[in-house]
Design a protein around this motif. Structure first.
Motif, mmCIF file in Angstrom:
data_model
loop_
_atom_site.group_PDB
_atom_site.id
_atom_site.type_symbol
_atom_site.label_atom_id
_atom_site.label_comp_id
_atom_site.label_asym_id
_atom_site.label_seq_id
_atom_site.Cartn_x
_atom_site.Cartn_y
_atom_site.Cartn_z
ATOM 1 N N ARG A 42 0.951 -1.184 0.037
ATOM 2 C CA ARG A 42 -0.177 -0.015 -0.043
ATOM 3 C C ARG A 42 0.960 1.380 0.084
ATOM 4 O O ARG A 42 2.120 1.096 0.455
ATOM 5 C CB ARG A 42 -0.829 0.073 1.184
ATOM 6 N N PRO A 43 0.242 2.311 -0.527
ATOM 7 C CA PRO A 43 1.156 3.691 -0.549
ATOM 8 C C PRO A 43 1.345 4.227 0.907
ATOM 9 O O PRO A 43 0.520 3.788 1.902
ATOM 10 C CB PRO A 43 0.448 4.507 -1.145
ATOM 11 N N ASP A 44 2.319 4.739 1.403
ATOM 12 C CA ASP A 44 2.507 5.472 2.724
ATOM 13 C C ASP A 44 1.658 6.610 2.869
ATOM 14 O O ASP A 44 1.793 7.496 2.909
ATOM 15 C CB ASP A 44 3.894 5.879 2.695
ATOM 16 N N GLU A 45 0.285 6.290 3.288
ATOM 17 C CA GLU A 45 -0.656 7.157 3.807
ATOM 18 C C GLU A 45 -1.042 6.963 5.127
ATOM 19 O O GLU A 45 -1.698 5.918 5.266
ATOM 20 C CB GLU A 45 -1.606 7.052 2.731
ATOM 21 N N VAL A 46 -1.363 8.347 5.644
ATOM 22 C CA VAL A 46 -1.802 7.926 7.208
ATOM 23 C C VAL A 46 -3.460 7.836 7.105
ATOM 24 O O VAL A 46 -4.165 8.667 6.576
ATOM 25 C CB VAL A 46 -1.370 9.095 7.937
ATOM 26 N N ARG A 47 -3.841 6.959 7.755
ATOM 27 C CA ARG A 47 -5.352 6.803 7.993
ATOM 28 C C ARG A 47 -5.678 6.988 9.241
ATOM 29 O O ARG A 47 -5.118 6.857 10.311
ATOM 30 C CB ARG A 47 -5.560 5.488 7.460
ATOM 31 N N CYS A 101 -7.048 6.668 13.152
ATOM 32 C CA CYS A 101 -6.807 5.423 14.063
ATOM 33 C C CYS A 101 -8.065 5.311 14.594
ATOM 34 O O CYS A 101 -9.013 6.029 14.571
ATOM 35 C CB CYS A 101 -5.564 5.953 14.959
ATOM 36 N N LEU A 102 -7.917 4.325 15.691
ATOM 37 C CA LEU A 102 -8.981 4.058 16.657
ATOM 38 C C LEU A 102 -9.192 5.270 17.691
ATOM 39 O O LEU A 102 -8.141 5.901 18.083
ATOM 40 C CB LEU A 102 -8.845 2.876 17.402
ATOM 41 N N ARG A 160 -9.355 6.746 21.007
ATOM 42 C CA ARG A 160 -8.380 6.104 22.131
ATOM 43 C C ARG A 160 -9.480 5.240 23.421
ATOM 44 O O ARG A 160 -9.025 4.207 23.663
ATOM 45 C CB ARG A 160 -7.680 7.006 22.956
ATOM 46 N N ALA A 189 -10.131 2.121 21.866
ATOM 47 C CA ALA A 189 -8.813 1.242 21.683
ATOM 48 C C ALA A 189 -8.647 0.516 23.214
ATOM 49 O O ALA A 189 -8.312 -0.588 23.347
ATOM 50 C CB ALA A 189 -7.750 1.965 21.649
ATOM 51 N N LEU A 190 -8.935 1.145 24.334
ATOM 52 C CA LEU A 190 -8.867 0.766 25.560
ATOM 53 C C LEU A 190 -10.083 0.159 26.076
ATOM 54 O O LEU A 190 -10.284 -0.665 27.158
ATOM 55 C CB LEU A 190 -8.595 1.802 26.473
ATOM 56 N N ALA A 238 -4.897 8.010 31.836
ATOM 57 C CA ALA A 238 -3.473 8.357 31.147
ATOM 58 C C ALA A 238 -3.339 7.860 29.771
ATOM 59 O O ALA A 238 -2.639 8.077 29.004
ATOM 60 C CB ALA A 238 -2.557 7.539 32.040
ATOM 61 N N GLY A 239 -4.706 7.367 29.346
ATOM 62 C CA GLY A 239 -4.583 6.548 28.086
ATOM 63 C C GLY A 239 -3.560 5.178 27.889
ATOM 64 O O GLY A 239 -3.249 5.004 26.762
ATOM 65 N N LEU A 240 -3.411 4.731 29.006
ATOM 66 C CA LEU A 240 -2.606 3.642 29.001
ATOM 67 C C LEU A 240 -3.228 2.280 29.176
ATOM 68 O O LEU A 240 -4.216 2.142 30.021
ATOM 69 C CB LEU A 240 -1.275 3.796 30.074
ATOM 70 N N PHE A 241 -2.803 1.242 28.598
ATOM 71 C CA PHE A 241 -2.954 -0.040 28.942
ATOM 72 C C PHE A 241 -2.439 -0.362 30.180
ATOM 73 O O PHE A 241 -1.129 0.313 30.645
ATOM 74 C CB PHE A 241 -2.623 -1.217 27.924
#
Lengths: 471, 99
Positions: free
Chosen positions: B65-70, B72-73, B75, B78-79, B89-92
């Motif tokens: 794939r091309p280097d393109e930022v898509r 993200c989840l 936060r 994600a948690l 803190a946004g940490l696992f």
């Protein structure tokens, strides 16, 4: 008995892609924790990796610069181990068929260059329950890395540090890595063993980790070499193990060795097809590569007749080398440009903590200043003042010289007048000079220059003063 | 020849996989894994001279794939399924591991 060290390095370098290696999350450093994550880099079930083409291009660039052979087909493999910063339970790396092998740089063999993903970051300290908990940030998980493995061709800590420094310059020069060891985007581990001088077989090695600066690398290796020589001299045996550099204590310490030996159970990554890089793509990348520091250094010596030292300094970074060549292209003599760049300009930039890219003085303006000195419009000492003013104000040399009347006094009658005045005021010095104390000459030159506010042509002053004193 | 699998080998693999097996399981898995290896040996008897190893059937298929930022989840998302996450803190958060 005399011993020699045998050192090989393993370098991990983050590639400067915008997105991660197997997903579209940003690969940028420094974002709030867990804001650059998605199902792929969090290792969520069912998520599938898709390879970032730019990461492969960067890896090829680095491998070519290190003289490696790029293999048409390489295979991603799973390296299996458990650690919380590795959410899938395996790292996607390359094992049996890496991207590139068999290179060489500055006499050090390069065994391989392969692509892999970085792991997340574990935070072991700094939280109220850190005695019981580890915190994890997965922003770094999946950032593209190349691993570069050298042959054990290095023979001292200093050589290893020097080689690593040159390797860093090459990676930064190519634009594939930012060279930032503090942020961990460039990391180095070392395999170290010692053996009696002249021996052919390798001694048992220890792997030293946590070498996150050039100074640490050198100090850790010096310590580890001395430690191993100590062990052997006392009749002991070096244990094959991983040791961690403790910079506060200034020594390497054994990491608790695991009960089972590492068994990563590598196998081909079924979620990714083989990486196929055809000769055409390699050729395109090769032809677009910048001239590398070593080649440019040699060219500077040949093309501009610069001393080796100057050429080495000017090729520390690509931006600096470009600056020098721009100044020369704008008409400044090479050696004078080199002197100004490595002297006044480097000092000023360091003082203001700026890179050459952020120099308020462009190469063509520096060339203009050098031309004014060279054609005798201003003296060398005035040039230094003008330089300061150019740096501070952004005005050109010509503007400053015109506005402040700094044009060099070249006119014979004017200089002779100044000399006559100085000689009359310093009759004692004149007497000393005529009495044989020739060092007084320098003092008198200084007085004339002072009277001229630094603007007199020093060569003319010398000539005319000698004439006046001889009369 | 049967490709046997010893209890010790099973125990070593189990340790790498962080699994605890009792004595009966060690015997059971030794036999079952041995059977699988035997089947694999049978396949390996096929003459593959001139056939390159096939790690994937998708060779030569453009799959990068091309280097393109898509995006993200989010936060919190994600948690969301993480037990004991440090949400502020946004940490696992996991049981302490010795770094």
């Amino acid at each position: 008995m005399d011993y020699e060290a045998v050192i090989g390095l393993e370098i991990h370098a983050q590639l400067l892609t915008a997105s991660k290696i197997f997903c579209g999350c940003s690969a940028a450093f420094g974002a709030p924790p867990n804001t650059h994550v998605c199902p792929v880099c969090l290792g969520l079930p069912g998520a599938l990796p898709v390879l970032n083409r730019a990461a492969v291009d960067d890896a090829i660039r680095a491998a070519l610069a290190l003289g490696c052979t790029i293999h048409e087909t390489s295979i991603f493999a799973r390296k299996n181990y458990f650690y919380p910063d590795l959410p899938k339970g395996y790292q996607i790396s390359q094992y049996e068929q890496p991207l590139a092998t068999d290179g060489e740089m500055d006499g050090v063999g390069i065994i391989r260059v392969h692509l892999e993903e970085d792991a997340g970051k574990s935070l072991h300290e700094g939280f109220p329950d850190s005695d019981r908990k580890t915190y994890v940030d997965y922003n770094r998980s999946g950032v593209p890395l190349i691993e570069i493995v050298t042959q054990p061709d290095l023979r001292s800590a200093a050589d290893a540090a020097e080689f690593f420094s040159r390797l860093r310059s090459v990676l930064v020069w190519l634009g594939v890595n930012d060279g930032n060891m503090e942020e961990g985007s460039l990391r180095c581990d070392a395999n170290v063993s010692v053996r009696p001088v002249g021996a052919q077989n390798l001694g048992t090695k220890a792997e030293v980790k946590n070498l996150n600066s050039f100074r640490f690398l050198q100090k850790a290796l010096e310590h580890e070499i001395a430690r191993q020589i100590g062990v052997i001299s006392e009749g002991g045996r070096v244990v094959q193990e991983t040791r961690l550099w403790d910079s506060a204590a200034g020594r390497t310490v054994s990491m608790r060795s695991k009960e089972e030996a590492h068994d990563y159970r590598y196998f081909p990554e079924p979620d990714l097809p083989p990486v196929v890089v055809d000769a055409n793509r390699v050729q395109q990348i090769r032809s677009a590569m910048p001239e590398l520091p070593g080649a440019r250094r040699r060219r500077f010596v040949e093309q501009y007749a610069l001393p080796e030292y100057d050429a080495g300094q000017l090729t520390q970074t690509r931006a600096l080398a470009d600056y020098f060549e721009s100044a020369v292209a704008a008409g400044a003599p090479a050696k004078l440009s080199s002197n100004w760049i490595m002297g006044e300009l480097a000092r000023k930039l360091k003082e203001e903590d700026r890179g050459i890219d952020a120099s308020p003085l462009t190469a063509s303006r520096l060339a203009e200043l050098i031309a004014l000195v060279n054609n005798g419009t201003i003296s060398g000492s005035i040039a230094k003042d003008v330089f300061e003013k150019m740096f501070a104000s952004g005005r050109t040399a010509g503007e400053i010289v015109a506005a402040e009347g700094l044009t060099q006094i070249d006119d014979e009658s004017q200089i002779v007048g100044l000399i006559a005045d100085v000689l009359s005021r310093h009759a004692d010095a004149v007497a000393q000079y005529r009495g044989g104390k020739t060092t007084t000459f320098g003092f008198l030159v200084g007085q004339v220059m002072k009277a001229a506010a630094g603007k007199a042509n020093p060569k003319r002053v010398n000539e005319l003063l000698r004439k006046a004193l001889g009369a | 020849m049967a490709a046997g699998f010893t209890r010790e080998q099973v125990a070593a693999i189990a340790a790498l996989a962080h699994l605890e097996l009792d004595a009966a399981e060690l015997d059971l898995f030794a036999r079952q894994l041995g059977d699988i290896l035997t089947a694999a040996e049978e396949v390996q008897r096929v003459d593959t001279t001139g056939v390159p190893p096939t790690a994937s059937v998708l060779t030569r298929h453009a799959s990068d794939r091309p280097d393109e930022v898509r995006p993200c989840l989010d936060r919190d998302e994600a948690l969301a399924n993480a037990p004991d996450a440090a949400l502020d803190a946004g940490l696992f958060k996991v049981p302490r591991v010795i770094g």
